[in-house]
Design a protein around this motif. Structure first.
Motif, PDB file in Angstrom:
ATOM      1  N   GLY A 262       0.832  -1.199   0.000  1.00 27.25           N
ATOM      2  CA  GLY A 262       0.000   0.000   0.000  1.00 27.25           C
ATOM      3  C   GLY A 262       0.867   1.249   0.000  1.00 27.25           C
ATOM      4  O   GLY A 262       2.048   1.224   0.348  1.00 27.25           O
ATOM      5  N   ASP A 263       0.271   2.364  -0.390  1.00 28.14           N
ATOM      6  CA  ASP A 263       0.983   3.643  -0.387  1.00 28.14           C
ATOM      7  C   ASP A 263       0.958   4.244   1.012  1.00 28.14           C
ATOM      8  O   ASP A 263      -0.038   4.141   1.721  1.00 28.14           O
ATOM      9  N   PHE A 264       2.032   4.891   1.435  1.00 22.78           N
ATOM     10  CA  PHE A 264       2.114   5.454   2.785  1.00 22.78           C
ATOM     11  C   PHE A 264       0.975   6.421   3.062  1.00 22.78           C
ATOM     12  O   PHE A 264       0.427   6.471   4.173  1.00 22.78           O
ATOM     13  N   LEU A 265       0.576   7.191   2.057  1.00 28.67           N
ATOM     14  CA  LEU A 265      -0.486   8.187   2.236  1.00 28.67           C
ATOM     15  C   LEU A 265      -1.870   7.638   1.922  1.00 28.67           C
ATOM     16  O   LEU A 265      -2.857   8.357   2.019  1.00 28.67           O
ATOM     17  N   GLY A 266      -1.951   6.361   1.550  1.00 25.27           N
ATOM     18  CA  GLY A 266      -3.246   5.767   1.270  1.00 25.27           C
ATOM     19  C   GLY A 266      -3.741   5.959  -0.144  1.00 25.27           C
ATOM     20  O   GLY A 266      -4.923   5.779  -0.422  1.00 25.27           O
ATOM     21  N   HIS A 267      -2.851   6.299  -1.066  1.00 25.37           N
ATOM     22  CA  HIS A 267      -3.245   6.527  -2.459  1.00 25.37           C
ATOM     23  C   HIS A 267      -3.285   5.248  -3.280  1.00 25.37           C
ATOM     24  O   HIS A 267      -3.735   5.265  -4.422  1.00 25.37           O
ATOM     25  N   ARG A 268      -2.791   4.139  -2.737  1.00 26.65           N
ATOM     26  CA  ARG A 268      -2.788   2.861  -3.451  1.00 26.65           C
ATOM     27  C   ARG A 268      -3.106   1.741  -2.459  1.00 26.65           C
ATOM     28  O   ARG A 268      -2.553   1.695  -1.357  1.00 26.65           O
ATOM     29  N   LEU A 269      -4.007   0.847  -2.847  1.00 26.12           N
ATOM     30  CA  LEU A 269      -4.309  -0.306  -2.011  1.00 26.12           C
ATOM     31  C   LEU A 269      -3.142  -1.295  -2.033  1.00 26.12           C
ATOM     32  O   LEU A 269      -2.312  -1.272  -2.951  1.00 26.12           O
ATOM     33  N   ASN A 270      -3.098  -2.147  -1.037  1.00 30.04           N
ATOM     34  CA  ASN A 270      -2.052  -3.168  -1.023  1.00 30.04           C
ATOM     35  C   ASN A 270      -2.500  -4.431  -1.754  1.00 30.04           C
ATOM     36  O   ASN A 270      -3.605  -4.503  -2.297  1.00 30.04           O
ATOM     37  N   THR A 271      -1.636  -5.422  -1.774  1.00 29.58           N
ATOM     38  CA  THR A 271      -1.852  -6.657  -2.532  1.00 29.58           C
ATOM     39  C   THR A 271      -1.639  -7.864  -1.606  1.00 29.58           C
ATOM     40  O   THR A 271      -0.728  -7.852  -0.771  1.00 29.58           O
ATOM     41  N   LEU A 272      -2.447  -8.889  -1.782  1.00 26.82           N
ATOM     42  CA  LEU A 272      -2.291 -10.104  -0.976  1.00 26.82           C
ATOM     43  C   LEU A 272      -0.895 -10.701  -1.194  1.00 26.82           C
ATOM     44  O   LEU A 272      -0.490 -10.972  -2.312  1.00 26.82           O
ATOM     45  N   PHE A 273      -0.199 -10.920  -0.086  1.00 28.23           N
ATOM     46  CA  PHE A 273       1.158 -11.459  -0.144  1.00 28.23           C
ATOM     47  C   PHE A 273       1.219 -12.900   0.355  1.00 28.23           C
ATOM     48  O   PHE A 273       1.911 -13.743  -0.223  1.00 28.23           O
ATOM     49  N   ALA A 274       0.518 -13.193   1.445  1.00 29.27           N
ATOM     50  CA  ALA A 274       0.554 -14.545   2.009  1.00 29.27           C
ATOM     51  C   ALA A 274      -0.751 -14.816   2.751  1.00 29.27           C
ATOM     52  O   ALA A 274      -1.308 -13.924   3.389  1.00 29.27           O
ATOM     53  N   GLU A 275      -1.228 -16.055   2.669  1.00 32.54           N
ATOM     54  CA  GLU A 275      -2.476 -16.438   3.322  1.00 32.54           C
ATOM     55  C   GLU A 275      -2.203 -17.220   4.605  1.00 32.54           C
ATOM     56  O   GLU A 275      -1.226 -17.972   4.694  1.00 32.54           O
ATOM     57  N   SER A 276      -3.087 -17.032   5.565  1.00 38.62           N
ATOM     58  CA  SER A 276      -3.117 -17.851   6.789  1.00 38.62           C
ATOM     59  C   SER A 276      -1.757 -17.934   7.474  1.00 38.62           C
ATOM     60  O   SER A 276      -1.247 -19.014   7.759  1.00 38.62           O
ATOM     61  N   VAL A 277      -1.179 -16.769   7.759  1.00 39.74           N
ATOM     62  CA  VAL A 277       0.134 -16.749   8.407  1.00 39.74           C
ATOM     63  C   VAL A 277      -0.017 -16.545   9.916  1.00 39.74           C
ATOM     64  O   VAL A 277      -0.940 -15.893  10.389  1.00 39.74           O
ATOM     65  N   THR A 278       0.904 -17.123  10.663  1.00 40.31           N
ATOM     66  CA  THR A 278       0.968 -16.976  12.113  1.00 40.31           C
ATOM     67  C   THR A 278       2.007 -15.909  12.467  1.00 40.31           C
ATOM     68  O   THR A 278       2.709 -15.391  11.587  1.00 40.31           O
ATOM     69  N   GLU A 279       2.137 -15.613  13.750  1.00 41.28           N
ATOM     70  CA  GLU A 279       3.079 -14.580  14.172  1.00 41.28           C
ATOM     71  C   GLU A 279       4.502 -14.900  13.743  1.00 41.28           C
ATOM     72  O   GLU A 279       5.204 -14.044  13.178  1.00 41.28           O
ATOM     73  N   ASP A 280       4.953 -16.114  13.981  1.00 42.07           N
ATOM     74  CA  ASP A 280       6.326 -16.470  13.606  1.00 42.07           C
ATOM     75  C   ASP A 280       6.531 -16.398  12.102  1.00 42.07           C
ATOM     76  O   ASP A 280       7.608 -16.005  11.630  1.00 42.07           O
ATOM     77  N   GLN A 281       5.514 -16.753  11.339  1.00 42.11           N
ATOM     78  CA  GLN A 281       5.624 -16.664   9.883  1.00 42.11           C
ATOM     79  C   GLN A 281       5.662 -15.210   9.424  1.00 42.11           C
ATOM     80  O   GLN A 281       6.375 -14.871   8.470  1.00 42.11           O
ATOM     81  N   ILE A 282       4.908 -14.347  10.097  1.00 39.11           N
ATOM     82  CA  ILE A 282       4.948 -12.917   9.780  1.00 39.11           C
ATOM     83  C   ILE A 282       6.361 -12.376   9.986  1.00 39.11           C
ATOM     84  O   ILE A 282       6.900 -11.663   9.128  1.00 39.11           O
ATOM     85  N   ILE A 283       6.957 -12.710  11.128  1.00 37.28           N
ATOM     86  CA  ILE A 283       8.325 -12.264  11.400  1.00 37.28           C
ATOM     87  C   ILE A 283       9.282 -12.809  10.344  1.00 37.28           C
ATOM     88  O   ILE A 283      10.165 -12.096   9.844  1.00 37.28           O
ATOM     89  N   ALA A 284       9.104 -14.073   9.978  1.00 42.30           N
ATOM     90  CA  ALA A 284       9.985 -14.702   8.987  1.00 42.30           C
ATOM     91  C   ALA A 284       9.844 -14.041   7.616  1.00 42.30           C
ATOM     92  O   ALA A 284      10.829 -13.911   6.881  1.00 42.30           O
ATOM     93  N   HIS A 285       8.641 -13.632   7.258  1.00 44.26           N
ATOM     94  CA  HIS A 285       8.427 -12.954   5.971  1.00 44.26           C
ATOM     95  C   HIS A 285       9.022 -11.539   5.978  1.00 44.26           C
ATOM     96  O   HIS A 285       9.662 -11.115   4.989  1.00 44.26           O
ATOM     97  N   LEU A 286       8.810 -10.807   7.056  1.00 44.67           N
ATOM     98  CA  LEU A 286       9.183  -9.396   7.065  1.00 44.67           C
ATOM     99  C   LEU A 286      10.658  -9.159   7.364  1.00 44.67           C
ATOM    100  O   LEU A 286      11.220  -8.149   6.928  1.00 44.67           O
ATOM    101  N   THR A 287      11.310 -10.065   8.066  1.00 47.85           N
ATOM    102  CA  THR A 287      12.718  -9.854   8.415  1.00 47.85           C
ATOM    103  C   THR A 287      13.602  -9.651   7.186  1.00 47.85           C
ATOM    104  O   THR A 287      14.339  -8.652   7.102  1.00 47.85           O
TER     105      THR A 287
END
Length: 226
Positions: A160-185
């Motif tokens: 997504g755009d920082f100012l809200g000018h663009r929507l975001n896009t699906l990146f991953a489905e059904s993720v848990t906290e540890d998976q979120i950390i693993a994706h974003l790190t």
């Protein structure tokens, strides 16, 4: 300070909950500003103390400091925490599938450790979470967005755009906290070393090909190739 010689101060109210010392401090500031000045609620769950006369500026500043109301880069902890938004979700909302308001600060706390390691702690990044697809927390407009699917499980959206000018896009489905950390790190690591001057995180993940840009709102519920 604006041209009318009045002062204004933006304050961080995490997830929009005015409580404990913050509540007492804001109440005392309201008493101090009686007859002039006021409060404005923002669309991002924060509060703006507005129209502070010069004569009352020092008193308001003293109350902000005394009651530890977050209003500076140092007191707002991190750029991610400054920009987090969540709906109320569990246990209040009967539509929620997962936590949001009660949980997002915990997730942000874990991500702050990663951001600190990458030298990005003060970088403003919009993160939003909602407990169900009704999306009251507006996760579709975040650089990092989460929609609850089940307790502890979320769909994860990026770009997504920082100012809200663009929507975001699906990146991953059904993720848990540890998976979120693993994706974003690794993404935060790449953002730290590969971003262009003044490039926001949402713009970076699109430019880097992590997700495709969302070009129209009617495509948001589709399953794009990422």
């Amino acid at each position: 300070k604006t041209e009318d010689n009045l002062w204004h101060c933006g304050c961080l109210v995490p997830i929009g909950r005015v409580k404990e010392q913050c509540r007492i401090g804001l109440a005392k500031i309201a008493e101090e500003l009686k007859g002039g000045g006021g409060f404005r609620m923002t669309c991002n769950q924060q509060v703006l103390i507005a129209d502070i006369p010069e004569a009352k500026k020092d008193k308001v500043q003293a109350l902000l400091n005394e009651y530890k109301i977050a209003h500076t880069p140092e007191t707002t902890v991190s750029g991610l925490r400054r920009n987090m938004v969540a709906c109320v979700a569990l246990p209040t909302c009967p539509l929620a599938f997962a936590e949001a308001e009660r949980y997002l600060p915990t997730l942000v706390g874990r991500l702050e450790v990663v951001l600190e390691r990458c030298g990005l702690r003060e970088r403003d990044i919009v993160i939003r979470m909602t407990g169900c697809p009704n999306s009251c927390g507006r996760p579709s407009m975040a650089e990092i967005g989460f929609i609850g699917k089940a307790p502890g499980t979320y769909n994860m959206y990026l770009g997504g755009d920082f100012l809200g000018h663009r929507l975001n896009t699906l990146f991953a489905e059904s993720v848990t906290e540890d998976q979120i950390i693993a994706h974003l790190t690794p993404l935060f690591s790449r953002y730290s070393s590969e971003r262009e001057k003044n490039e926001a995180f949402g713009d970076f993940v699109v430019r880097a090909g992590v997700v495709k840009p969302m070009t129209h709102g009617r495509h948001w519920w589709t399953m794009p190739e990422v």
